[in-house]
Design a protein around this motif. Structure first.
Motif, mmCIF file in Angstrom:
data_model
loop_
_atom_site.group_PDB
_atom_site.id
_atom_site.type_symbol
_atom_site.label_atom_id
_atom_site.label_comp_id
_atom_site.label_asym_id
_atom_site.label_seq_id
_atom_site.Cartn_x
_atom_site.Cartn_y
_atom_site.Cartn_z
ATOM 1 N N LEU A 180 -3.086 -8.128 4.417
ATOM 2 C CA LEU A 180 -2.289 -8.669 3.327
ATOM 3 C C LEU A 180 -2.016 -7.551 2.330
ATOM 4 C CD1 LEU A 180 -0.971 -10.994 1.777
ATOM 5 C CD2 LEU A 180 -3.216 -11.447 0.749
ATOM 6 N N VAL A 181 -0.741 -7.205 2.177
ATOM 7 C CA VAL A 181 -0.366 -6.160 1.227
ATOM 8 C C VAL A 181 0.095 -6.851 -0.048
ATOM 9 C CG1 VAL A 181 1.049 -4.121 0.817
ATOM 10 C CG2 VAL A 181 0.310 -4.668 3.137
ATOM 11 N N PHE B 42 -9.499 -12.152 14.358
ATOM 12 C CA PHE B 42 -8.841 -11.465 13.248
ATOM 13 C C PHE B 42 -9.842 -10.936 12.233
ATOM 14 C CE2 PHE B 42 -5.511 -14.266 14.774
ATOM 15 C CZ PHE B 42 -4.401 -13.440 14.743
ATOM 16 N N SER B 43 -9.611 -9.719 11.815
ATOM 17 C CA SER B 43 -10.329 -9.151 10.675
ATOM 18 C C SER B 43 -9.322 -9.074 9.537
ATOM 19 C CB SER B 43 -10.856 -7.755 11.017
ATOM 20 O OG SER B 43 -11.518 -7.201 9.908
ATOM 21 N N VAL B 44 -9.621 -9.733 8.426
ATOM 22 C CA VAL B 44 -8.697 -9.793 7.298
ATOM 23 C C VAL B 44 -8.981 -8.631 6.349
ATOM 24 C CG1 VAL B 44 -7.886 -11.174 5.352
ATOM 25 C CG2 VAL B 44 -8.536 -12.300 7.489
ATOM 26 N N ILE B 45 -7.926 -7.907 6.009
ATOM 27 C CA ILE B 45 -8.019 -6.763 5.097
ATOM 28 C C ILE B 45 -6.943 -6.920 4.035
ATOM 29 C CG2 ILE B 45 -7.755 -4.257 4.894
ATOM 30 C CD1 ILE B 45 -8.736 -4.040 7.782
ATOM 31 N N THR B 46 -7.279 -6.556 2.815
ATOM 32 C CA THR B 46 -6.295 -6.560 1.734
ATOM 33 C C THR B 46 -5.961 -5.124 1.372
ATOM 34 O OG1 THR B 46 -7.163 -8.624 0.850
ATOM 35 C CG2 THR B 46 -5.851 -7.297 -0.635
ATOM 36 N N TYR C 96 -2.872 5.373 8.965
ATOM 37 C CA TYR C 96 -1.565 5.919 9.321
ATOM 38 C C TYR C 96 -0.547 4.829 9.685
ATOM 39 C CZ TYR C 96 -3.852 10.391 9.209
ATOM 40 O OH TYR C 96 -4.542 11.489 8.783
ATOM 41 N N VAL C 97 -0.959 3.574 9.569
ATOM 42 C CA VAL C 97 -0.051 2.463 9.838
ATOM 43 C C VAL C 97 0.710 2.172 8.545
ATOM 44 C CG1 VAL C 97 0.109 0.072 10.613
ATOM 45 C CG2 VAL C 97 -1.693 1.544 11.522
ATOM 46 N N ASN C 98 2.011 1.961 8.638
ATOM 47 C CA ASN C 98 2.831 1.737 7.445
ATOM 48 C C ASN C 98 2.620 0.316 6.915
ATOM 49 O OD1 ASN C 98 4.673 1.865 5.390
ATOM 50 N ND2 ASN C 98 6.463 1.931 6.696
ATOM 51 N N LEU C 99 1.651 0.182 6.006
ATOM 52 C CA LEU C 99 1.284 -1.114 5.438
ATOM 53 C C LEU C 99 1.486 -1.056 3.932
ATOM 54 C CD1 LEU C 99 -2.029 -1.490 7.453
ATOM 55 C CD2 LEU C 99 0.124 -2.660 7.917
ATOM 56 N N ARG C 100 2.735 -0.828 3.508
ATOM 57 C CA ARG C 100 2.984 -0.564 2.105
ATOM 58 C C ARG C 100 4.015 -1.475 1.444
ATOM 59 N NH1 ARG C 100 1.382 3.507 4.909
ATOM 60 N NH2 ARG C 100 -0.135 4.964 4.117
ATOM 61 N N SER C 101 4.474 -2.505 2.110
ATOM 62 C CA SER C 101 5.433 -3.438 1.512
ATOM 63 C C SER C 101 4.671 -4.643 0.988
ATOM 64 C CB SER C 101 6.464 -3.877 2.550
ATOM 65 O OG SER C 101 7.176 -2.764 3.022
ATOM 66 N N THR C 102 4.764 -4.891 -0.307
ATOM 67 C CA THR C 102 3.997 -5.990 -0.896
ATOM 68 C C THR C 102 4.595 -7.347 -0.536
ATOM 69 O OG1 THR C 102 5.249 -5.878 -2.964
ATOM 70 C CG2 THR C 102 3.212 -4.579 -2.837
ATOM 71 N N ILE D 39 3.673 -9.157 1.996
ATOM 72 C CA ILE D 39 3.804 -9.298 3.451
ATOM 73 C C ILE D 39 2.418 -9.304 4.094
ATOM 74 C CG2 ILE D 39 4.694 -8.237 5.577
ATOM 75 C CD1 ILE D 39 7.003 -7.149 3.949
ATOM 76 N N LEU D 40 2.269 -10.150 5.092
ATOM 77 C CA LEU D 40 1.077 -10.163 5.924
ATOM 78 C C LEU D 40 1.435 -9.461 7.226
ATOM 79 C CD1 LEU D 40 -1.835 -11.202 6.402
ATOM 80 C CD2 LEU D 40 -0.780 -13.210 7.473
ATOM 81 N N PHE D 41 0.747 -8.359 7.503
ATOM 82 C CA PHE D 41 0.967 -7.597 8.731
ATOM 83 C C PHE D 41 -0.122 -7.955 9.732
ATOM 84 C CE2 PHE D 41 3.001 -4.941 5.528
ATOM 85 C CZ PHE D 41 4.188 -4.589 6.156
#
Length: 129
Positions: free
Chosen positions: A31-32, A60-64, A87-93, A95-97
């Motif tokens: 979760l971003v 699932f492992s949940v990460i914020t 290194y995974v592009n997880l930068r859009s707020t 959004i749940l990736f």
């Protein structure tokens, strides 16, 4: 000395059984969010309580990933790095990736402004792939 060796042997045995008994998750649900994100402000609590809190922890492992400020970004970066997700592009707020734990590739993403049912359907689709 002998009792110390026995204690060490038991400790190693207990650690190894715990280590090998733990299963890795199949996916990360990342979760971003940010405190300045209007989508996050309106939807984060609902998504966490109605969807993320109900996920199977074996799958699932949940990460914020909190992008609010330098401190939260740094703390989140450490968590991402510890899970090899830095290194995974997880930068859009807002959004749940959903990220494959083995390949570290994003397999799906969903905006958290969608209904809890729609988000759960997306997660279920990924979990049954």
């Amino acid at each position: 000395m002998r009792s110390f060796k026995n204690i060490v042997a038991v400790a190693i045995f207990l650690f190894s059984t715990q280590f090998f008994a733990q299963t890795s998750p199949s996916y990360y649900a990342v979760l971003v969010k940010a405190k300045w994100c209007s989508t996050c402000i309106k939807n984060e609590d609902r998504v966490v309580s109605e969807v993320l809190s109900r996920l199977d922890k074996n799958v699932f492992s949940v990460i914020t990933n909190d992008l609010t400020n330098k401190q939260t970004k740094a703390a989140s970066a450490e968590i991402l790095r510890a899970n090899n997700l830095d290194y995974v592009n997880l930068r859009s707020t807002g959004i749940l990736f959903l990220v494959d734990a083995r390949t570290k590739k994003i397999v799906e993403s969903v905006v958290i402004s969608k209904t809890s049912e729609d988000i759960a359907k997306t997660i279920e689709r990924v979990a049954t792939q």
